[in-house]
Design a protein around this motif. Structure first.
Motif: not given
Length: 181
Positions: A123-126, A131-135, A137-144, A155-158
């Motif tokens: 998560i960024d400083q602000d 960036v969310i994931g499951s160990p 490997g079946g799930l992942g998201w970039v949230l803002a 791209d940086a989050a990915l």
């Protein structure tokens, strides 16, 4: 509706979803996640395809702390198009162990084994990009916090997902209006 949620939970737990992650890479989570700051509304700007968000556009996730220490999760999206029917699912999240970045989420909390991993990898400083994931490997998201996230920030989050072993070539991206790119 309960049957659909039960099927979704069982599928998550038994591996019905694709695996987008190299399991030999260790997953690193956010070391200092503040769940109070994490609470609130998030827009989904990228995700790995999954069956429970099929045809979902303009997706959001809202996290609300509860007095019992858990977090209410309200996921919303439009079905198929930006004018499509509003779909919502309410669940609950809890901290798994002593690391607040390692959460478990259930949309059927009345079933003891129906909890899925939801790990905050970065998560960024602000607290504006997560960036969310499951160990598994079946799930992942970039949230803002803002749907209009500049492509360089996406791209940086990915790259966080890539460092955690995810194949980011499989990610679906969404534009400022929530429609697929």
């Amino acid at each position: 509706m309960k049957h659909l949620l039960l099927a979704a939970a069982l599928c998550l737990l038994t591996g019905c979803s694709a695996n987008y992650r190299d399991q030999s890479v260790e997953v690193m989570t956010e070391p200092t996640l503040d769940l109070e700051r994490y609470a609130g509304l998030w827009y989904e700007v990228a995700r790995f395809p999954n069956f429970f968000e099929r045809d979902c556009v303009a997706a959001t996730a809202e996290y609300t702390p509860r007095p019992d220490g858990r977090i209410t999760v309200l996921n919303s999206c439009r079905d198929g198009t930006l004018d499509g029917e509003l779909k919502q699912a309410e669940g609950v999240a809890r901290i798994a162990g002593d690391n607040p970045a390692r959460l478990e989420v259930s949309f059927t909390p009345y079933i003891p084994f129906a909890w899925a991993d939801y790990w905050v990898l970065d998560i960024d400083q602000d607290y504006t990009v997560a960036v969310i994931g499951s160990p598994g490997g079946g799930l992942g998201w970039v949230l803002a916090r803002d749907r209009a996230l500049p492509p360089a920030r996406v791209d940086a989050a990915l790259q966080v997902l890539a460092r955690n072993g995810y194949d980011i070539s499989q990610v679906e991206r969404f534009g400022p209006d929530g429609a697929p790119l």
